[in-house]
Design a protein around this motif. Structure first.
Motif, PDB file in Angstrom:
ATOM      1  N   ASP A  75       0.847  -1.192   0.000  1.00  0.00           N
ATOM      2  CA  ASP A  75       0.000   0.000   0.000  1.00  0.00           C
ATOM      3  C   ASP A  75       0.883   1.242   0.000  1.00  0.00           C
ATOM      4  O   ASP A  75       1.715   1.410   0.889  1.00  0.00           O
ATOM      5  N   LEU A  76       0.684   2.097  -0.998  1.00  0.00           N
ATOM      6  CA  LEU A  76       1.463   3.320  -1.151  1.00  0.00           C
ATOM      7  C   LEU A  76       0.561   4.528  -0.928  1.00  0.00           C
ATOM      8  O   LEU A  76      -0.511   4.631  -1.537  1.00  0.00           O
ATOM      9  N   ALA A  77       0.984   5.449  -0.054  1.00  0.00           N
ATOM     10  CA  ALA A  77       0.206   6.661   0.203  1.00  0.00           C
ATOM     11  C   ALA A  77       0.141   7.493  -1.064  1.00  0.00           C
ATOM     12  O   ALA A  77       1.154   7.690  -1.752  1.00  0.00           O
ATOM     13  N   ALA A  78      -1.074   7.948  -1.393  1.00  0.00           N
ATOM     14  CA  ALA A  78      -1.268   8.799  -2.574  1.00  0.00           C
ATOM     15  C   ALA A  78      -2.586   9.532  -2.427  1.00  0.00           C
ATOM     16  O   ALA A  78      -3.578   8.934  -2.020  1.00  0.00           O
ATOM     17  N   PRO A  79      -2.618  10.818  -2.754  1.00  0.00           N
ATOM     18  CA  PRO A  79      -3.876  11.565  -2.654  1.00  0.00           C
ATOM     19  C   PRO A  79      -4.837  11.183  -3.780  1.00  0.00           C
ATOM     20  O   PRO A  79      -4.412  10.755  -4.858  1.00  0.00           O
ATOM     21  N   ALA A  80      -6.126  11.345  -3.519  1.00  0.00           N
ATOM     22  CA  ALA A  80      -7.134  11.101  -4.550  1.00  0.00           C
ATOM     23  C   ALA A  80      -6.835  11.993  -5.758  1.00  0.00           C
ATOM     24  O   ALA A  80      -6.446  13.148  -5.608  1.00  0.00           O
ATOM     25  N   GLY A  81      -6.973  11.419  -6.938  1.00  0.00           N
ATOM     26  CA  GLY A  81      -6.721  12.161  -8.168  1.00  0.00           C
ATOM     27  C   GLY A  81      -5.282  12.119  -8.651  1.00  0.00           C
ATOM     28  O   GLY A  81      -4.987  12.563  -9.756  1.00  0.00           O
ATOM     29  N   SER A  96     -11.037  -2.374 -15.410  1.00  0.00           N
ATOM     30  CA  SER A  96     -12.468  -2.315 -15.135  1.00  0.00           C
ATOM     31  C   SER A  96     -12.680  -2.254 -13.629  1.00  0.00           C
ATOM     32  O   SER A  96     -11.754  -1.934 -12.887  1.00  0.00           O
ATOM     33  N   ARG A  97     -13.900  -2.582 -13.190  1.00  0.00           N
ATOM     34  CA  ARG A  97     -14.235  -2.524 -11.771  1.00  0.00           C
ATOM     35  C   ARG A  97     -14.408  -3.935 -11.228  1.00  0.00           C
ATOM     36  O   ARG A  97     -14.961  -4.800 -11.884  1.00  0.00           O
ATOM     37  N   VAL A  98     -13.924  -4.131  -9.993  1.00  0.00           N
ATOM     38  CA  VAL A  98     -14.093  -5.391  -9.280  1.00  0.00           C
ATOM     39  C   VAL A  98     -14.585  -5.035  -7.887  1.00  0.00           C
ATOM     40  O   VAL A  98     -13.907  -4.293  -7.168  1.00  0.00           O
ATOM     41  N   ALA A  99     -15.751  -5.555  -7.519  1.00  0.00           N
ATOM     42  CA  ALA A  99     -16.341  -5.283  -6.204  1.00  0.00           C
ATOM     43  C   ALA A  99     -16.400  -3.784  -5.914  1.00  0.00           C
ATOM     44  O   ALA A  99     -16.088  -3.343  -4.815  1.00  0.00           O
ATOM     45  N   GLY A 100     -16.749  -3.002  -6.920  1.00  0.00           N
ATOM     46  CA  GLY A 100     -16.893  -1.562  -6.745  1.00  0.00           C
ATOM     47  C   GLY A 100     -15.609  -0.764  -6.825  1.00  0.00           C
ATOM     48  O   GLY A 100     -15.629   0.459  -6.731  1.00  0.00           O
ATOM     49  N   THR A 119      -0.805  -5.080 -10.598  1.00  0.00           N
ATOM     50  CA  THR A 119      -2.183  -4.631 -10.422  1.00  0.00           C
ATOM     51  C   THR A 119      -2.185  -3.392  -9.548  1.00  0.00           C
ATOM     52  O   THR A 119      -1.421  -3.305  -8.583  1.00  0.00           O
ATOM     53  N   TYR A 120      -3.048  -2.442  -9.897  1.00  0.00           N
ATOM     54  CA  TYR A 120      -3.167  -1.188  -9.165  1.00  0.00           C
ATOM     55  C   TYR A 120      -4.645  -0.967  -8.844  1.00  0.00           C
ATOM     56  O   TYR A 120      -5.495  -1.080  -9.734  1.00  0.00           O
ATOM     57  N   GLU A 121      -4.945  -0.638  -7.582  1.00  0.00           N
ATOM     58  CA  GLU A 121      -6.329  -0.348  -7.179  1.00  0.00           C
ATOM     59  C   GLU A 121      -6.349   0.511  -5.929  1.00  0.00           C
ATOM     60  O   GLU A 121      -5.382   0.475  -5.176  1.00  0.00           O
ATOM     61  N   PRO A 122      -7.373   1.283  -5.670  1.00  0.00           N
ATOM     62  CA  PRO A 122      -8.487   1.664  -6.529  1.00  0.00           C
ATOM     63  C   PRO A 122      -8.059   2.758  -7.502  1.00  0.00           C
ATOM     64  O   PRO A 122      -7.516   3.784  -7.103  1.00  0.00           O
ATOM     65  N   VAL A 123      -8.280   2.513  -8.763  1.00  0.00           N
ATOM     66  CA  VAL A 123      -7.803   3.402  -9.822  1.00  0.00           C
ATOM     67  C   VAL A 123      -8.913   3.653 -10.838  1.00  0.00           C
ATOM     68  O   VAL A 123      -9.573   2.704 -11.280  1.00  0.00           O
ATOM     69  N   ARG A 124      -9.095   4.895 -11.216  1.00  0.00           N
ATOM     70  CA  ARG A 124      -9.985   5.239 -12.325  1.00  0.00           C
ATOM     71  C   ARG A 124      -9.127   5.137 -13.585  1.00  0.00           C
ATOM     72  O   ARG A 124      -8.261   5.977 -13.827  1.00  0.00           O
ATOM     73  N   ALA A 144     -10.912   8.240  -4.813  1.00  0.00           N
ATOM     74  CA  ALA A 144     -11.055   8.708  -3.430  1.00  0.00           C
ATOM     75  C   ALA A 144     -11.616   7.631  -2.514  1.00  0.00           C
ATOM     76  O   ALA A 144     -11.359   7.629  -1.311  1.00  0.00           O
ATOM     77  N   THR A 145     -12.363   6.683  -3.070  1.00  0.00           N
ATOM     78  CA  THR A 145     -12.955   5.621  -2.248  1.00  0.00           C
ATOM     79  C   THR A 145     -12.575   4.264  -2.806  1.00  0.00           C
ATOM     80  O   THR A 145     -12.109   4.155  -3.936  1.00  0.00           O
ATOM     81  N   GLY A 146     -12.788   3.239  -1.997  1.00  0.00           N
ATOM     82  CA  GLY A 146     -12.504   1.873  -2.442  1.00  0.00           C
ATOM     83  C   GLY A 146     -11.212   1.312  -1.904  1.00  0.00           C
ATOM     84  O   GLY A 146     -10.883   0.156  -2.112  1.00  0.00           O
ATOM     85  N   SER A 147     -10.459   2.105  -1.172  1.00  0.00           N
ATOM     86  CA  SER A 147      -9.191   1.653  -0.615  1.00  0.00           C
ATOM     87  C   SER A 147      -9.422   0.943   0.711  1.00  0.00           C
ATOM     88  O   SER A 147     -10.351   1.261   1.440  1.00  0.00           O
ATOM     89  N   HIS A 148      -8.576  -0.015   1.041  1.00  0.00           N
ATOM     90  CA  HIS A 148      -8.655  -0.675   2.342  1.00  0.00           C
ATOM     91  C   HIS A 148      -7.717  -0.015   3.361  1.00  0.00           C
ATOM     92  O   HIS A 148      -7.613  -0.471   4.482  1.00  0.00           O
ATOM     93  N   CYS A 149      -7.060   1.050   2.966  1.00  0.00           N
ATOM     94  CA  CYS A 149      -6.152   1.778   3.862  1.00  0.00           C
ATOM     95  C   CYS A 149      -6.952   2.749   4.740  1.00  0.00           C
ATOM     96  O   CYS A 149      -8.069   3.113   4.404  1.00  0.00           O
ATOM     97  N   THR A 150      -6.331   3.191   5.824  1.00  0.00           N
ATOM     98  CA  THR A 150      -6.970   4.190   6.680  1.00  0.00           C
ATOM     99  C   THR A 150      -6.908   5.576   6.049  1.00  0.00           C
ATOM    100  O   THR A 150      -7.633   6.465   6.447  1.00  0.00           O
ATOM    101  N   GLU A 151      -6.010   5.775   5.087  1.00  0.00           N
ATOM    102  CA  GLU A 151      -5.938   7.018   4.307  1.00  0.00           C
ATOM    103  C   GLU A 151      -5.929   6.626   2.834  1.00  0.00           C
ATOM    104  O   GLU A 151      -5.800   5.457   2.499  1.00  0.00           O
ATOM    105  N   THR A 152      -6.070   7.598   1.956  1.00  0.00           N
ATOM    106  CA  THR A 152      -6.102   7.293   0.523  1.00  0.00           C
ATOM    107  C   THR A 152      -4.773   6.671   0.099  1.00  0.00           C
ATOM    108  O   THR A 152      -3.702   7.179   0.431  1.00  0.00           O
ATOM    109  N   CYS A 153      -4.867   5.556  -0.603  1.00  0.00           N
ATOM    110  CA  CYS A 153      -3.652   4.868  -1.033  1.00  0.00           C
ATOM    111  C   CYS A 153      -3.918   4.092  -2.312  1.00  0.00           C
ATOM    112  O   CYS A 153      -5.051   3.977  -2.763  1.00  0.00           O
ATOM    113  N   VAL A 154      -2.835   3.574  -2.882  1.00  0.00           N
ATOM    114  CA  VAL A 154      -2.905   2.652  -4.011  1.00  0.00           C
ATOM    115  C   VAL A 154      -2.358   1.324  -3.521  1.00  0.00           C
ATOM    116  O   VAL A 154      -1.264   1.265  -2.950  1.00  0.00           O
TER     117      VAL A 154
END
Length: 193
Positions: A75-81, A96-100, A119-124, A144-154
């Motif tokens: 898990d790598l810290a990264a801001p949304a966008g 594509s999308r997997v489980a949202g 593989t990279y997620e959550p990614v638009r 911005a959403t879909g991460s399992h981290c406590t802060e935004t991450c990839v």
């Protein structure tokens, strides 16, 4: 003379090679060697997925068994966008999308049979299945959403077939190092005062 000899020994000694896990957060013990993949991971990476050297929020923790607990990526810290880049050149095998969650996978040719896949997620995604990408090319942006981290991450993963591997092992030592280079004094040249 002794100082000259000691300096020569230090300068000519081989530089210890850091393993990718030596530069990351502590990981769990390695799984049973019988279940480990046969081929080593080549250091074909040429860019971090996000940022220059992003903070690692959670390292790779291989499970002791196929379905055991663990963390099958980094898990790598990264801001949304923030832009998400391909670590190495390859072909997009999934976008594509997997489980949202938005997921992008890139197959890395020339990395063995079967080839490695990042593989990279959550990614638009800004790429589609079949696209060829170069190392460092943007494949999407951090959602911005879909991460399992406590802060935004990839979450960055690496697989060979069904075997999960440490994605940091893709990066060569020069990308894993942190901090500035250090120059040693040159013998016979006085230090500046």
């Amino acid at each position: 003379m002794l100082l000259l000899l000691l300096t020569a020994v230090v300068l000519l000694a081989p530089v210890p090679r850091l393993t990718p896990t030596a530069t990351s957060v502590p990981t769990a013990p390695a799984p049973d060697p019988a279940s480990a993949p046969a081929a080593a991971v080549p250091a074909v990476g040429r860019a971090w997925p996000v940022g220059v050297r992003p903070p690692i929020l959670r390292g790779w923790e291989p499970p002791a068994t196929t379905y055991g607990r663990g963390h099958r990526g980094v898990d790598l810290a990264a801001p949304a966008g923030a832009p998400v880049r391909a670590v190495a050149a390859g072909r997009v095998s999934f976008a594509s999308r997997v489980a949202g969650k938005g997921v992008v996978s890139v197959e890395l040719p020339g990395t063995g049979d079967p080839p490695l896949r990042t593989t990279y997620e959550p990614v638009r995604a800004t790429v589609k299945k079949g696209d060829e990408v170069e190392a460092g090319e943007v494949v999407g942006t951090v959602e911005a959403t879909g991460s399992h981290c406590t802060e935004t991450c990839v979450h960055w993963g690496l697989r060979r077939a069904d075997a999960y591997l440490d994605p940091l092992s893709l990066l060569p030592p020069w990308l894993l190092r942190s901090g500035p280079s250090r120059l040693l004094p040159v013998l016979g040249v006085p230090l500046p005062s």
